[in-house]
Write a protein that holds these residues in place. Structure first.
Motif, PDB file in Angstrom:
ATOM      1  N   UNK A 110       0.971  -0.992   0.515  1.00  0.00           N
ATOM      2  CA  UNK A 110       0.144   0.029   0.315  1.00  0.00           C
ATOM      3  C   UNK A 110       0.608   1.614   0.187  1.00  0.00           C
ATOM      4  N   UNK A 111       2.061   1.200   1.034  1.00  0.00           N
ATOM      5  CA  UNK A 111       2.756   2.192   0.302  1.00  0.00           C
ATOM      6  C   UNK A 111       4.494   2.250  -0.037  1.00  0.00           C
ATOM      7  N   UNK A 112       5.041   3.351  -0.448  1.00  0.00           N
ATOM      8  CA  UNK A 112       6.363   2.758  -1.280  1.00  0.00           C
ATOM      9  C   UNK A 112       7.360   2.654   0.211  1.00  0.00           C
ATOM     10  N   UNK A 113       6.993   3.609   1.474  1.00  0.00           N
ATOM     11  CA  UNK A 113       8.483   3.458   2.315  1.00  0.00           C
ATOM     12  C   UNK A 113       8.128   4.447   3.703  1.00  0.00           C
ATOM     13  N   UNK A 114       8.763   4.155   4.615  1.00  0.00           N
ATOM     14  CA  UNK A 114       8.237   4.438   5.312  1.00  0.00           C
ATOM     15  C   UNK A 114       7.874   6.200   5.497  1.00  0.00           C
ATOM     16  N   UNK A 115       8.481   6.798   5.262  1.00  0.00           N
ATOM     17  CA  UNK A 115       8.347   8.410   4.936  1.00  0.00           C
ATOM     18  C   UNK A 115       7.039   8.553   4.137  1.00  0.00           C
ATOM     19  N   UNK A 116       7.201   7.842   3.264  1.00  0.00           N
ATOM     20  CA  UNK A 116       5.297   8.174   2.330  1.00  0.00           C
ATOM     21  C   UNK A 116       4.367   7.585   3.879  1.00  0.00           C
ATOM     22  N   UNK A 117       4.512   6.418   4.226  1.00  0.00           N
ATOM     23  CA  UNK A 117       3.632   6.100   5.132  1.00  0.00           C
ATOM     24  C   UNK A 117       3.727   7.727   6.064  1.00  0.00           C
ATOM     25  N   UNK A 118       4.732   7.596   7.074  1.00  0.00           N
ATOM     26  CA  UNK A 118       4.249   9.085   7.725  1.00  0.00           C
ATOM     27  C   UNK A 118       3.967  10.611   6.748  1.00  0.00           C
ATOM     28  N   UNK A 119       3.571  10.247   5.560  1.00  0.00           N
ATOM     29  CA  UNK A 119       3.236  12.025   4.901  1.00  0.00           C
ATOM     30  C   UNK A 119       1.734  11.481   4.798  1.00  0.00           C
ATOM     31  N   UNK A 120       1.878  10.038   4.548  1.00  0.00           N
ATOM     32  CA  UNK A 120       0.061  10.055   4.711  1.00  0.00           C
ATOM     33  C   UNK A 120      -0.471   9.967   5.400  1.00  0.00           C
ATOM     34  N   UNK A 121      -0.572   9.430   6.511  1.00  0.00           N
ATOM     35  CA  UNK A 121      -1.001   8.812   7.873  1.00  0.00           C
ATOM     36  C   UNK A 121      -0.470   9.417   9.160  1.00  0.00           C
ATOM     37  N   UNK A 122       0.344  10.421   8.966  1.00  0.00           N
ATOM     38  CA  UNK A 122       1.250  11.243   9.993  1.00  0.00           C
ATOM     39  C   UNK A 122       0.186  11.806  10.827  1.00  0.00           C
ATOM     40  N   UNK A 123       0.628  12.576  12.227  1.00  0.00           N
ATOM     41  CA  UNK A 123      -0.320  13.467  12.760  1.00  0.00           C
ATOM     42  C   UNK A 123      -0.764  15.202  11.953  1.00  0.00           C
ATOM     43  N   UNK A 124      -1.957  15.591  11.814  1.00  0.00           N
ATOM     44  CA  UNK A 124      -2.282  15.980  10.963  1.00  0.00           C
ATOM     45  C   UNK A 124      -2.846  16.202   9.894  1.00  0.00           C
ATOM     46  N   UNK A 125      -2.809  14.635   9.491  1.00  0.00           N
ATOM     47  CA  UNK A 125      -3.395  14.791   8.011  1.00  0.00           C
ATOM     48  C   UNK A 125      -4.817  14.243   7.923  1.00  0.00           C
ATOM     49  N   UNK A 126      -5.597  13.741   6.440  1.00  0.00           N
ATOM     50  CA  UNK A 126      -6.652  13.767   6.774  1.00  0.00           C
ATOM     51  C   UNK A 126      -7.370  12.171   8.073  1.00  0.00           C
ATOM     52  N   UNK A 127      -6.118  11.346   7.270  1.00  0.00           N
ATOM     53  CA  UNK A 127      -6.076   9.764   7.773  1.00  0.00           C
ATOM     54  C   UNK A 127      -5.894  10.104   9.121  1.00  0.00           C
ATOM     55  N   UNK A 128      -5.618  11.374   9.662  1.00  0.00           N
ATOM     56  CA  UNK A 128      -5.252  10.445  10.966  1.00  0.00           C
ATOM     57  C   UNK A 128      -6.742  11.355  11.617  1.00  0.00           C
ATOM     58  N   UNK A 129      -6.903  12.004  11.398  1.00  0.00           N
ATOM     59  CA  UNK A 129      -8.082  12.531  11.527  1.00  0.00           C
ATOM     60  C   UNK A 129      -9.970  11.669  11.395  1.00  0.00           C
TER      61      UNK A 129
END
Length: 330
Positions: A110-129
């Motif tokens: 689903x993700x290309x890298x750990x940085x991609x995960x953080x950018x996609x689901x990290x704090x402040x993202x739409x996924x987090x909310x």
């Protein structure tokens, strides 16, 4: 004899001082992790312990309980709802019983890298909310402080080295209580069997399961190489972890300490990603040289090709279309 008396007195004094410090604190926070060190979750927990105690001017005392001392994740989530455990850092897949939407994160590739995960689901993202709203709707009594990444997950087996998909056929595959995992490995010709993490070593040792998957720190820290010595670097998922806090505990904190806890959790989340990268870089060599692990590197493109067509269908079958579209939205 005199030296022993001095050492005993010193140890007793240290315990007394620690107890005194805890008693003088306004709040004592218990952090649960399921894993043994070395592992990013424990690094994150210690990071939070040190920062919260230092930056709260002694108002917060933190106790870290690693290695599942407080129980398995599903039981701990129940305790979090009651406020008897304050914080937990763990993989989202182990929370899929109470929070089925977390199953999206075990979807393969689903993700290309750990940085991609953080950018996609990290704090402040739409996924987090989105997932904080899911917490509220599910009534789990938790506040989501952060989602992050804690390493690639790879396949390991007790007997059969895995060079290709053909080597997976008919193997009994341990999965956590996550429908996504079961469906994924079934699609690759394996026979899923649900086993809790704390029972995994025994399951592999006794043949209840013949294959398993985990992060490299989890595989190493729990000495699973002893019962699953064939490691295939499939990198089929990047493990997504959650740092969550009991809502009851959160609401008991004054606003300034709430802000501090949130700030420290975000910093710990970033620290965990960096530690996960380091472990993934170092542990393969350690496993080979120090523990005699047989490492294979299957063609992951073959795995991707086999699993890509079922992603959308899996999302539909497991009622995860909304989460799938949020994660994959460009």
């Amino acid at each position: 004899m005199q030296n022993r008396i001095i050492l005993a007195a010193t140890a007793a004094s240290a315990i007394a001082l620690a107890g005194s410090a805890a008693q003088s604190a306004d709040f004592t926070l218990r952090i649960h992790t399921l894993v043994q060190s070395p592992h990013p979750y424990n690094d994150m927990a210690v990071f939070m312990e040190e920062r919260l105690e230092a930056e709260s001017d002694g108002r917060i005392d933190v106790r870290v309980f690693d290695s599942g001392q407080l129980g398995q994740d599903p039981a701990v989530i129940g305790e979090m709802g009651l406020g008897s455990v304050d914080l937990m850092i763990s993989t989202t897949s182990n929370a899929a019983e109470q929070i089925p939407e977390f199953a999206i994160f075990t979807m393969p590739y689903l993700f290309s890298s750990m940085d991609d995960v953080l950018e996609t689901v990290g704090p402040g993202t739409e996924i987090h909310e989105h997932f904080q709203q899911v917490y509220d709707e599910r009534g789990v009594g938790m506040r989501l402080l952060a989602l992050g990444a804690s390493g690639t997950r790879n396949l390991s087996t007790a007997e059969v080295p895995v060079e290709s998909i053909e080597d997976l056929q008919g193997l009994q595959m341990r999965t956590p209580p996550s429908p996504m995992d079961s469906e994924t490995w079934s699609a690759l010709g394996m026979l899923p069997v649900s086993v809790d993490w704390g029972e995994l070593y025994a399951a592999m040792q006794t043949g209840v399961a013949e294959a398993m998957e985990s992060s490299l720190p989890g595989y190493t820290g729990s000495k699973l190489y002893e019962v699953a010595p064939n490691l295939a670097l499939t990198a089929h998922t990047i493990q997504v972890n959650h740092t969550s806090m009991s809502t009851a505990t959160w609401e008991s904190l004054p606003e300034d300490l709430q802000e501090l806890v949130q700030e420290v959790a975000i910093a710990a989340n970033e620290h965990g990603v960096e530690m996960a990268k380091q472990y993934d870089d170092e542990l393969v060599e350690t496993l080979q040289e120090e523990h005699g692990v047989n490492v294979t590197r299957p063609d992951t493109q073959a795995f991707r090709d086999a699993l890509a067509p079922i992603q959308q269908q899996l999302a539909e079958d497991l009622d995860l279309v909304e989460e799938y579209e949020l994660v994959t939205r460009e």
